[in-house]
Write a protein that holds these residues in place. Structure first.
Motif, PDB file in Angstrom:
ATOM      1  N   ALA A   7       0.719  -1.263  -0.053  1.00  0.00           N
ATOM      2  CA  ALA A   7      -0.029   0.038   0.181  1.00  0.00           C
ATOM      3  C   ALA A   7       0.918   1.208   0.086  1.00  0.00           C
ATOM      4  CB  ALA A   7      -0.869   0.031   1.221  1.00  0.00           C
ATOM      5  N   GLU A   8       1.977   1.146   0.831  1.00  0.00           N
ATOM      6  CA  GLU A   8       2.796   2.306   0.840  1.00  0.00           C
ATOM      7  C   GLU A   8       3.361   2.838  -0.720  1.00  0.00           C
ATOM      8  OE1 GLU A   8       4.309   5.647   2.226  1.00  0.00           O
ATOM      9  OE2 GLU A   8       3.117   4.323   3.430  1.00  0.00           O
ATOM     10  N   THR A   9       3.690   1.961  -1.345  1.00  0.00           N
ATOM     11  CA  THR A   9       4.275   2.062  -2.832  1.00  0.00           C
ATOM     12  C   THR A   9       3.266   2.622  -3.656  1.00  0.00           C
ATOM     13  OG1 THR A   9       5.839   0.155  -2.710  1.00  0.00           O
ATOM     14  CG2 THR A   9       5.303   0.979  -4.803  1.00  0.00           C
ATOM     15  N   GLN A  10       1.824   2.091  -3.597  1.00  0.00           N
ATOM     16  CA  GLN A  10       0.833   2.821  -4.223  1.00  0.00           C
ATOM     17  C   GLN A  10       0.467   4.221  -3.854  1.00  0.00           C
ATOM     18  OE1 GLN A  10      -2.215  -0.065  -3.646  1.00  0.00           O
ATOM     19  NE2 GLN A  10      -1.086  -1.802  -4.892  1.00  0.00           N
ATOM     20  N   ARG A  11       0.603   4.375  -2.399  1.00  0.00           N
ATOM     21  CA  ARG A  11       0.406   5.754  -1.916  1.00  0.00           C
ATOM     22  C   ARG A  11       1.431   6.673  -2.266  1.00  0.00           C
ATOM     23  NH1 ARG A  11      -2.156   7.155   2.446  1.00  0.00           N
ATOM     24  NH2 ARG A  11      -0.455   8.051   3.618  1.00  0.00           N
ATOM     25  N   ASP A  12       2.748   6.317  -2.377  1.00  0.00           N
ATOM     26  CA  ASP A  12       3.779   7.304  -2.839  1.00  0.00           C
ATOM     27  C   ASP A  12       4.233   6.980  -4.338  1.00  0.00           C
ATOM     28  OD1 ASP A  12       5.533   9.332  -2.105  1.00  0.00           O
ATOM     29  OD2 ASP A  12       6.820   7.829  -0.917  1.00  0.00           O
ATOM     30  N   SER A  13       3.193   7.338  -5.213  1.00  0.00           N
ATOM     31  CA  SER A  13       3.521   6.822  -6.510  1.00  0.00           C
ATOM     32  C   SER A  13       4.303   7.977  -7.184  1.00  0.00           C
ATOM     33  CB  SER A  13       2.157   6.447  -7.253  1.00  0.00           C
ATOM     34  OG  SER A  13       1.288   7.606  -7.119  1.00  0.00           O
ATOM     35  N   GLN A  14       4.033   9.186  -6.525  1.00  0.00           N
ATOM     36  CA  GLN A  14       4.802  10.549  -7.266  1.00  0.00           C
ATOM     37  C   GLN A  14       6.487  10.224  -6.730  1.00  0.00           C
ATOM     38  OE1 GLN A  14       1.976  13.342  -8.810  1.00  0.00           O
ATOM     39  NE2 GLN A  14       2.140  13.866  -6.475  1.00  0.00           N
ATOM     40  N   ARG A  15       6.785   9.665  -5.888  1.00  0.00           N
ATOM     41  CA  ARG A  15       7.942   9.769  -5.203  1.00  0.00           C
ATOM     42  C   ARG A  15       9.317   9.895  -5.917  1.00  0.00           C
ATOM     43  NH1 ARG A  15      10.721   6.388  -0.278  1.00  0.00           N
ATOM     44  NH2 ARG A  15      12.841   7.291  -0.461  1.00  0.00           N
ATOM     45  N   VAL A  16       9.411   9.074  -7.125  1.00  0.00           N
ATOM     46  CA  VAL A  16      10.502   9.291  -8.144  1.00  0.00           C
ATOM     47  C   VAL A  16      10.170  10.482  -8.838  1.00  0.00           C
ATOM     48  CG1 VAL A  16      11.355   8.313 -10.401  1.00  0.00           C
ATOM     49  CG2 VAL A  16      10.787   6.858  -8.161  1.00  0.00           C
ATOM     50  N   LYS A  17       9.087  10.866  -9.591  1.00  0.00           N
ATOM     51  CA  LYS A  17       9.069  11.937 -10.038  1.00  0.00           C
ATOM     52  C   LYS A  17       9.289  13.344  -9.322  1.00  0.00           C
ATOM     53  CE  LYS A  17       5.136  10.185 -12.789  1.00  0.00           C
ATOM     54  NZ  LYS A  17       3.606  10.091 -13.211  1.00  0.00           N
ATOM     55  N   VAL A  18       8.990  13.353  -8.093  1.00  0.00           N
ATOM     56  CA  VAL A  18       9.313  14.592  -7.137  1.00  0.00           C
ATOM     57  C   VAL A  18      10.634  14.677  -7.012  1.00  0.00           C
ATOM     58  CG1 VAL A  18       9.070  15.325  -4.846  1.00  0.00           C
ATOM     59  CG2 VAL A  18       7.067  14.683  -5.808  1.00  0.00           C
ATOM     60  N   ALA A 128       7.525  20.338   4.790  1.00  0.00           N
ATOM     61  CA  ALA A 128       6.438  20.016   3.864  1.00  0.00           C
ATOM     62  C   ALA A 128       5.558  18.506   4.408  1.00  0.00           C
ATOM     63  CB  ALA A 128       6.540  19.835   2.461  1.00  0.00           C
ATOM     64  N   HIS A 129       6.731  17.805   4.816  1.00  0.00           N
ATOM     65  CA  HIS A 129       6.084  16.237   5.316  1.00  0.00           C
ATOM     66  C   HIS A 129       5.595  16.690   6.845  1.00  0.00           C
ATOM     67  CE1 HIS A 129       7.396  13.560   1.976  1.00  0.00           C
ATOM     68  NE2 HIS A 129       8.603  13.939   2.258  1.00  0.00           N
ATOM     69  N   HIS A 130       6.462  17.336   7.718  1.00  0.00           N
ATOM     70  CA  HIS A 130       5.784  17.578   8.829  1.00  0.00           C
ATOM     71  C   HIS A 130       4.733  18.606   8.971  1.00  0.00           C
ATOM     72  CE1 HIS A 130       5.687  19.104  13.082  1.00  0.00           C
ATOM     73  NE2 HIS A 130       5.538  20.157  12.540  1.00  0.00           N
ATOM     74  N   LEU A 131       4.313  19.257   7.977  1.00  0.00           N
ATOM     75  CA  LEU A 131       2.853  19.814   8.012  1.00  0.00           C
ATOM     76  C   LEU A 131       2.013  19.072   7.486  1.00  0.00           C
ATOM     77  CD1 LEU A 131       4.332  23.510   6.665  1.00  0.00           C
ATOM     78  CD2 LEU A 131       3.541  22.639   9.012  1.00  0.00           C
ATOM     79  N   ALA A 132       2.064  18.014   6.962  1.00  0.00           N
ATOM     80  CA  ALA A 132       0.953  16.972   6.415  1.00  0.00           C
ATOM     81  C   ALA A 132       0.057  16.531   7.123  1.00  0.00           C
ATOM     82  CB  ALA A 132       1.818  16.038   5.692  1.00  0.00           C
ATOM     83  N   GLU A 136      -2.507  11.603   4.438  1.00  0.00           N
ATOM     84  CA  GLU A 136      -2.220  11.893   2.750  1.00  0.00           C
ATOM     85  C   GLU A 136      -0.931  11.038   2.355  1.00  0.00           C
ATOM     86  OE1 GLU A 136       0.420  15.818   2.235  1.00  0.00           O
ATOM     87  OE2 GLU A 136      -1.628  16.081   3.203  1.00  0.00           O
ATOM     88  N   ALA A 137      -0.976  10.812   1.217  1.00  0.00           N
ATOM     89  CA  ALA A 137       0.294  10.176   0.599  1.00  0.00           C
ATOM     90  C   ALA A 137       1.466  11.066   0.784  1.00  0.00           C
ATOM     91  CB  ALA A 137       0.091   9.915  -0.955  1.00  0.00           C
ATOM     92  N   ALA A 138       2.712  10.250   1.033  1.00  0.00           N
ATOM     93  CA  ALA A 138       4.017  10.932   1.215  1.00  0.00           C
ATOM     94  C   ALA A 138       4.487  11.990   0.383  1.00  0.00           C
ATOM     95  CB  ALA A 138       4.996   9.768   1.591  1.00  0.00           C
ATOM     96  N   HIS A 139       4.427  11.781  -1.026  1.00  0.00           N
ATOM     97  CA  HIS A 139       4.568  12.692  -2.038  1.00  0.00           C
ATOM     98  C   HIS A 139       3.643  13.069  -2.939  1.00  0.00           C
ATOM     99  CE1 HIS A 139       8.631  11.194  -0.435  1.00  0.00           C
ATOM    100  NE2 HIS A 139       8.995  12.554  -0.605  1.00  0.00           N
ATOM    101  N   CYS A 144       2.917  18.175  -2.601  1.00  0.00           N
ATOM    102  CA  CYS A 144       3.879  18.919  -3.742  1.00  0.00           C
ATOM    103  C   CYS A 144       3.250  20.321  -3.690  1.00  0.00           C
ATOM    104  CB  CYS A 144       3.448  18.343  -5.042  1.00  0.00           C
ATOM    105  SG  CYS A 144       4.342  16.615  -5.221  1.00  0.00           S
ATOM    106  N   THR A 145       1.739  20.515  -3.389  1.00  0.00           N
ATOM    107  CA  THR A 145       1.233  21.812  -3.304  1.00  0.00           C
ATOM    108  C   THR A 145       1.778  22.641  -2.253  1.00  0.00           C
ATOM    109  OG1 THR A 145      -0.769  21.258  -4.545  1.00  0.00           O
ATOM    110  CG2 THR A 145      -0.944  23.180  -3.227  1.00  0.00           C
ATOM    111  N   ARG A 146       2.070  21.850  -0.921  1.00  0.00           N
ATOM    112  CA  ARG A 146       2.369  22.337   0.080  1.00  0.00           C
ATOM    113  C   ARG A 146       3.769  22.868   0.179  1.00  0.00           C
ATOM    114  NH1 ARG A 146       0.291  19.354   3.012  1.00  0.00           N
ATOM    115  NH2 ARG A 146       1.985  17.642   3.099  1.00  0.00           N
ATOM    116  N   TYR A 147       4.687  21.986  -0.680  1.00  0.00           N
ATOM    117  CA  TYR A 147       6.052  22.107  -0.637  1.00  0.00           C
ATOM    118  C   TYR A 147       6.413  23.427  -1.536  1.00  0.00           C
ATOM    119  CZ  TYR A 147      10.976  21.094  -2.201  1.00  0.00           C
ATOM    120  OH  TYR A 147      12.289  21.264  -2.407  1.00  0.00           O
TER     121      TYR A 147
END
Length: 175
Positions: A7-18, A128-132, A136-139, A144-147
Protein backbone atom coordinates in the motif's frame (compact mmCIF):
# COMPACT_ATOMS: atom_id res chain seq x y z
CA UNK A 1 11.03 -3.35 -13.06
CA UNK A 2 10.02 -5.08 -9.80
CA UNK A 3 6.33 -5.19 -8.96
CA UNK A 4 5.40 -3.87 -5.52
CA UNK A 5 2.05 -4.70 -3.99
CA UNK A 6 2.51 -2.71 -0.82
CA UNK A 7 0.00 0.00 0.00
CA UNK A 8 2.90 2.37 0.78
CA UNK A 9 4.31 2.06 -2.76
CA UNK A 10 0.87 2.77 -4.22
CA UNK A 11 0.37 5.70 -1.85
CA UNK A 12 3.77 7.20 -2.71
CA UNK A 13 3.45 6.80 -6.47
CA UNK A 14 4.90 10.27 -7.24
CA UNK A 15 8.08 9.82 -5.21
CA UNK A 16 10.43 9.22 -8.16
CA UNK A 17 8.94 12.13 -10.15
CA UNK A 18 9.27 14.47 -7.14
CA UNK A 19 12.88 13.44 -6.52
CA UNK A 20 13.73 13.80 -10.22
CA UNK A 21 12.19 17.28 -10.28
CA UNK A 22 14.02 18.31 -7.12
CA UNK A 23 17.34 17.12 -8.53
CA UNK A 24 16.79 19.29 -11.62
CA UNK A 25 15.88 22.34 -9.48
CA UNK A 26 18.88 21.87 -7.17
CA UNK A 27 21.07 21.67 -10.28
CA UNK A 28 19.73 25.01 -11.53
CA UNK A 29 20.50 26.62 -8.14
CA UNK A 30 23.95 24.97 -8.04
CA UNK A 31 24.84 26.29 -11.50
CA UNK A 32 23.59 29.77 -10.58
CA UNK A 33 25.85 29.71 -7.51
CA UNK A 34 28.80 28.24 -9.40
CA UNK A 35 28.73 30.62 -12.36
CA UNK A 36 27.25 33.68 -10.66
CA UNK A 37 24.44 33.95 -13.23
CA UNK A 38 21.20 34.15 -11.28
CA UNK A 39 19.00 34.72 -14.35
CA UNK A 40 17.56 31.57 -15.88
CA UNK A 41 15.10 30.86 -18.69
CA UNK A 42 12.02 28.94 -17.53
CA UNK A 43 9.59 28.07 -20.32
CA UNK A 44 10.34 31.34 -22.10
CA UNK A 45 10.31 33.57 -19.01
CA UNK A 46 13.45 35.12 -17.56
CA UNK A 47 13.68 34.55 -13.80
CA UNK A 48 16.29 35.94 -11.44
CA UNK A 49 16.75 33.25 -8.81
CA UNK A 50 16.97 34.26 -5.17
CA UNK A 51 19.87 32.91 -3.14
CA UNK A 52 19.15 29.54 -1.53
CA UNK A 53 20.33 29.45 2.08
CA UNK A 54 22.90 26.84 3.10
CA UNK A 55 23.42 25.58 6.63
CA UNK A 56 26.65 24.80 8.46
CA UNK A 57 25.31 22.92 11.48
CA UNK A 58 22.36 21.14 13.06
CA UNK A 59 21.88 24.26 15.20
CA UNK A 60 21.56 26.54 12.17
CA UNK A 61 19.00 24.17 10.60
CA UNK A 62 17.09 24.09 13.92
CA UNK A 63 17.01 27.90 14.08
CA UNK A 64 15.75 28.09 10.48
CA UNK A 65 13.04 25.44 11.06
CA UNK A 66 11.84 27.26 14.19
CA UNK A 67 11.61 30.56 12.27
CA UNK A 68 9.73 29.05 9.32
CA UNK A 69 7.21 27.33 11.62
CA UNK A 70 6.70 30.63 13.49
CA UNK A 71 5.81 32.60 10.35
CA UNK A 72 2.25 33.94 10.66
CA UNK A 73 1.13 32.74 7.21
CA UNK A 74 2.53 29.26 7.90
CA UNK A 75 0.74 29.09 11.28
CA UNK A 76 -2.54 30.21 9.73
CA UNK A 77 -2.36 27.76 6.83
CA UNK A 78 -1.18 24.58 8.56
CA UNK A 79 -2.29 23.50 12.03
CA UNK A 80 0.80 21.28 12.46
CA UNK A 81 3.06 24.37 12.33
CA UNK A 82 2.31 24.66 16.05
CA UNK A 83 4.04 21.30 16.65
CA UNK A 84 7.77 21.92 17.15
CA UNK A 85 10.31 20.00 15.07
CA UNK A 86 13.58 18.76 16.53
CA UNK A 87 16.52 18.66 14.13
CA UNK A 88 19.17 16.00 14.67
CA UNK A 89 22.23 14.75 12.81
CA UNK A 90 21.75 11.56 10.82
CA UNK A 91 24.85 9.43 10.59
CA UNK A 92 25.99 7.37 7.64
CA UNK A 93 23.27 8.34 5.22
CA UNK A 94 23.01 10.27 1.98
CA UNK A 95 19.50 11.63 2.53
CA UNK A 96 17.61 13.82 4.94
CA UNK A 97 14.37 12.41 6.29
CA UNK A 98 11.44 13.30 8.52
CA UNK A 99 10.30 11.06 11.38
CA UNK A 100 6.60 11.82 11.93
CA UNK A 101 6.22 9.84 15.17
CA UNK A 102 8.55 12.22 17.05
CA UNK A 103 8.48 15.28 14.72
CA UNK A 104 12.22 14.88 14.07
CA UNK A 105 14.06 16.14 11.00
CA UNK A 106 17.24 14.11 10.54
CA UNK A 107 19.93 15.61 8.30
CA UNK A 108 23.25 14.07 7.28
CA UNK A 109 26.00 16.53 8.02
CA UNK A 110 28.27 15.43 5.19
CA UNK A 111 28.21 13.27 2.08
CA UNK A 112 31.83 12.89 1.06
CA UNK A 113 33.21 16.42 1.15
CA UNK A 114 29.86 18.21 0.76
CA UNK A 115 27.09 19.01 3.19
CA UNK A 116 24.50 18.52 0.43
CA UNK A 117 21.42 18.14 2.63
CA UNK A 118 22.10 21.30 4.57
CA UNK A 119 20.35 23.47 2.01
CA UNK A 120 17.06 25.29 2.11
CA UNK A 121 15.23 23.27 -0.57
CA UNK A 122 15.89 20.00 1.29
CA UNK A 123 14.86 21.43 4.67
CA UNK A 124 11.62 22.85 3.22
CA UNK A 125 10.86 19.45 1.63
CA UNK A 126 11.10 17.82 5.06
CA UNK A 127 9.00 20.59 6.65
CA UNK A 128 6.33 19.95 4.00
CA UNK A 129 6.20 16.37 5.36
CA UNK A 130 5.90 17.71 8.93
CA UNK A 131 2.94 19.92 8.00
CA UNK A 132 1.09 17.03 6.28
CA UNK A 133 -2.15 15.43 7.32
CA UNK A 134 -1.13 11.92 8.49
CA UNK A 135 -3.62 10.32 6.06
CA UNK A 136 -2.15 11.80 2.88
CA UNK A 137 0.32 10.10 0.52
CA UNK A 138 3.96 10.92 1.33
CA UNK A 139 4.74 12.74 -1.96
CA UNK A 140 1.19 13.08 -3.22
CA UNK A 141 -0.54 16.09 -4.77
CA UNK A 142 -1.22 17.78 -1.39
CA UNK A 143 2.43 17.43 -0.35
CA UNK A 144 3.64 18.89 -3.66
CA UNK A 145 1.30 21.89 -3.42
CA UNK A 146 2.42 22.54 0.18
CA UNK A 147 6.11 22.21 -0.76
CA UNK A 148 5.74 24.70 -3.62
CA UNK A 149 3.87 27.11 -1.30
CA UNK A 150 6.71 26.90 1.25
CA UNK A 151 9.39 27.45 -1.41
CA UNK A 152 7.39 30.34 -2.90
CA UNK A 153 6.77 32.00 0.47
CA UNK A 154 10.17 31.40 2.09
CA UNK A 155 12.78 31.34 -0.70
CA UNK A 156 10.87 33.48 -3.19
CA UNK A 157 8.24 33.50 -5.92
CA UNK A 158 10.86 32.85 -8.62
CA UNK A 159 11.99 29.68 -6.83
CA UNK A 160 8.34 28.66 -6.41
CA UNK A 161 7.69 29.11 -10.13
CA UNK A 162 10.84 27.16 -11.02
CA UNK A 163 9.89 24.21 -8.82
CA UNK A 164 6.23 24.21 -9.90
CA UNK A 165 7.09 24.24 -13.63
CA UNK A 166 9.88 21.67 -13.20
CA UNK A 167 7.59 19.35 -11.23
CA UNK A 168 4.86 19.75 -13.88
CA UNK A 169 7.42 18.91 -16.58
CA UNK A 170 8.27 15.71 -14.65
CA UNK A 171 4.58 14.72 -14.52
CA UNK A 172 4.04 15.58 -10.84
CA UNK A 173 0.41 16.19 -9.89
CA UNK A 174 -0.70 18.94 -7.50
CA UNK A 175 -3.78 19.00 -5.29
Amino acid sequence: MPHHDSAETQRDSQRVKVYDGEQLVRGVFDRADEFGHRTVDVYGSQLTLPVERRFASVESVQSYVDKVLALNWVRVQWERAAVPVRVRARGGSAAAHYEPANAVLAVPLHTGSTAWALRELVVLHELAHHLADPAEAAHGPEFCTRYVELVDGVIGVEAGLLIRTTFSGCGVRFG
